[in-house]
Motif scaffolding. Structure first.
Motif, short mmCIF file in Angstrom:
data_model
loop_
_atom_site.label_atom_id
_atom_site.label_comp_id
_atom_site.label_asym_id
_atom_site.label_seq_id
_atom_site.Cartn_x
_atom_site.Cartn_y
_atom_site.Cartn_z
N LEU A 75 0.84 -1.20 0.00
CA LEU A 75 0.00 0.00 0.00
C LEU A 75 0.87 1.26 0.00
N GLU A 76 1.92 1.25 0.81
CA GLU A 76 2.80 2.41 0.89
C GLU A 76 3.46 2.68 -0.46
N GLN A 77 3.91 1.63 -1.14
CA GLN A 77 4.55 1.81 -2.44
C GLN A 77 3.56 2.30 -3.48
N MET A 78 2.34 1.77 -3.43
CA MET A 78 1.32 2.22 -4.37
C MET A 78 1.03 3.71 -4.19
N LEU A 79 0.96 4.16 -2.95
CA LEU A 79 0.73 5.58 -2.68
C LEU A 79 1.91 6.43 -3.16
N GLU A 80 3.14 5.93 -2.93
CA GLU A 80 4.33 6.64 -3.41
C GLU A 80 4.29 6.77 -4.93
N ASP A 81 3.93 5.70 -5.62
CA ASP A 81 3.90 5.70 -7.08
C ASP A 81 2.87 6.69 -7.62
N LYS A 82 1.83 6.95 -6.83
CA LYS A 82 0.79 7.89 -7.25
C LYS A 82 1.05 9.31 -6.76
N GLY A 83 2.25 9.52 -6.19
CA GLY A 83 2.61 10.85 -5.73
C GLY A 83 1.96 11.27 -4.43
N LYS A 84 1.48 10.29 -3.69
CA LYS A 84 0.82 10.59 -2.42
C LYS A 84 1.74 10.25 -1.26
N SER A 85 2.90 10.89 -1.26
CA SER A 85 3.93 10.57 -0.27
C SER A 85 3.47 10.91 1.15
N ASP A 86 2.67 11.96 1.30
CA ASP A 86 2.22 12.35 2.64
C ASP A 86 1.31 11.28 3.23
N ILE A 87 0.44 10.71 2.42
CA ILE A 87 -0.45 9.65 2.91
C ILE A 87 0.34 8.38 3.17
N SER A 88 1.31 8.09 2.32
CA SER A 88 2.17 6.92 2.53
C SER A 88 2.91 7.02 3.85
N ALA A 89 3.42 8.21 4.16
CA ALA A 89 4.14 8.41 5.43
C ALA A 89 3.20 8.25 6.62
N MET A 90 1.96 8.71 6.47
CA MET A 90 0.98 8.58 7.54
C MET A 90 0.67 7.11 7.83
N VAL A 91 0.52 6.32 6.76
CA VAL A 91 0.25 4.89 6.93
C VAL A 91 1.44 4.21 7.60
N HIS A 92 2.64 4.57 7.18
CA HIS A 92 3.85 3.96 7.73
C HIS A 92 3.99 4.26 9.22
N LYS A 93 3.57 5.45 9.63
CA LYS A 93 3.79 5.89 11.01
C LYS A 93 2.65 5.52 11.95
N ILE A 94 1.69 4.71 11.49
CA ILE A 94 0.64 4.25 12.40
C ILE A 94 1.28 3.59 13.62
N VAL A 95 2.32 2.81 13.40
CA VAL A 95 3.17 2.30 14.50
C VAL A 95 4.57 2.83 14.25
N PRO A 96 5.02 3.82 15.01
CA PRO A 96 6.34 4.41 14.78
C PRO A 96 7.46 3.40 15.01
N ASP A 97 8.61 3.69 14.44
CA ASP A 97 9.79 2.87 14.68
C ASP A 97 10.11 2.87 16.18
N GLY A 98 10.51 1.71 16.68
CA GLY A 98 10.83 1.59 18.10
C GLY A 98 9.66 1.19 18.98
N VAL A 99 8.46 1.08 18.39
CA VAL A 99 7.27 0.64 19.12
C VAL A 99 6.91 -0.77 18.65
N ASN A 100 6.69 -1.67 19.59
CA ASN A 100 6.39 -3.06 19.27
C ASN A 100 4.95 -3.41 19.61
N CYS A 101 4.32 -4.20 18.77
CA CYS A 101 2.95 -4.68 18.99
C CYS A 101 2.99 -6.18 19.28
#
Length: 289
Positions: A75-101
């Motif tokens: 999903l993140e790559q698809m958003l990047e390919d469509k020029g929606k980098s801001d939405i891709s970053a938002m999806v990626h940061k739902i769980v920030p780096d360093g946080v474990n589920c």
């Protein structure tokens, strides 16, 4: 020296029957307030408090919660390919780096206390937060406030708010001690006219590890379920429980009215369309006149 709060437990195994048929195939915790699900508000609050281990106690119909917090590189790559980098970053940061589920199963729904006990394999031996996604908080940070209180004086802590006499029967109600913030008991959903106060415990807790021993030995209580409030009541009798008053607004999104109230208030404050939404609301009210 007191331990910091590193882990938070999210009991999310409930069936969400109040919102049927919407919750027949979708967990109630994924019901959105505009474009963000209830559980994500709770997770963001916990992460903002510095907690890095998120423990979800789920049921067999809750796989979608795990999917929501899992990575989705396609999903993140698809958003990047469509020029929606801001939405891709938002999806990626739902769980920030360093946080474990961590996802655990509650095989049978036997109450909130039992759900907390199901998390014992990963929280035993240290204090931890418990957060109920049904309670959405706006304009406050109760988990952070509880963690700060714990750091100053270790104890079991509850977030409390004042309710009306008619509402008291819906909550765990505090038996206040002589000193502000001290609790000598907690009564789960008292019968009308019997509430020991109007201070209600809401869905934010910091619990000491001995709560697990109490829960393990606890007999079923109200509704034949293992009640977290009963275990806290036991600890309160040992002078081990304190309260922190809620700062901010709380929405009971486990009820349809509370959920609608949250949607309206969040929409009115939305930076993109809040003003337009206010205009719609005014037009509707004017039409009723």
């Amino acid at each position: 020296m007191s331990q910091s709060i590193r882990k938070a437990v999210f009991p999310v195994a409930g069936m969400g029957t109040r919102f049927l048929p919407a919750t027949k195939a979708m967990p109630k915790e994924l019901l959105p307030i505009i474009d963000k699900p209830l559980i994500q508000y709770a997770v963001e609050e916990v992460i903002a408090a510095g907690i890095t281990e998120l423990v979800f106690v789920t049921g067999r119909t809750k796989r979608a919660i795990e999917d929501h917090f899992d990575a989705n590189p396609e999903l993140e790559q698809m958003l990047e390919d469509k020029g929606k980098s801001d939405i891709s970053a938002m999806v990626h940061k739902i769980v920030p780096d360093g946080v474990n589920c961590i996802f655990l199963r509650q095989p049978v729904a036997r109450g909130l206390g039992h759900a907390v006990l199901c998390a014992a394999p990963v929280v035993s031996g240290e204090p931890f937060a418990v957060v109920l996604a049904d309670d959405v908080i706006r304009g406050g940070a109760p988990v952070r406030d509880l963690a700060a209180a714990y750091a100053e004086q270790p104890a079991t802590y509850l977030t409390t708010m004042e309710v009306t006499e008619g509402e008291a029967r819906k909550y765990g109600i505090v038996v206040p001690g002589e000193t502000p913030g001290h609790i000598t008991g907690l009564v789960e959903k008292p019968a009308p006219g019997t509430a020991p106060s109007l201070q209600a415990s809401i869905g934010r807790y910091v619990l000491q590890p001995d709560i697990l021993d109490v829960l393990h030995d606890l007999a079923p209580g109200l509704g034949g379920e293992v009640q977290l409030a009963d275990a806290i009541n036991t600890l309160a009798g040992r002078d081990e429980v304190r309260s922190v008053a809620l700062a901010g607004s709380r929405y009971d999104c486990g009820s349809k009215f509370g959920y609608l109230e949250a949607i309206v208030d969040f929409a009115l404050d939305h930076p993109e369309f809040g003003e337009d939404f206010l205009g719609v609301m005014k037009a509707r009210v004017s039409g009723l006149g």
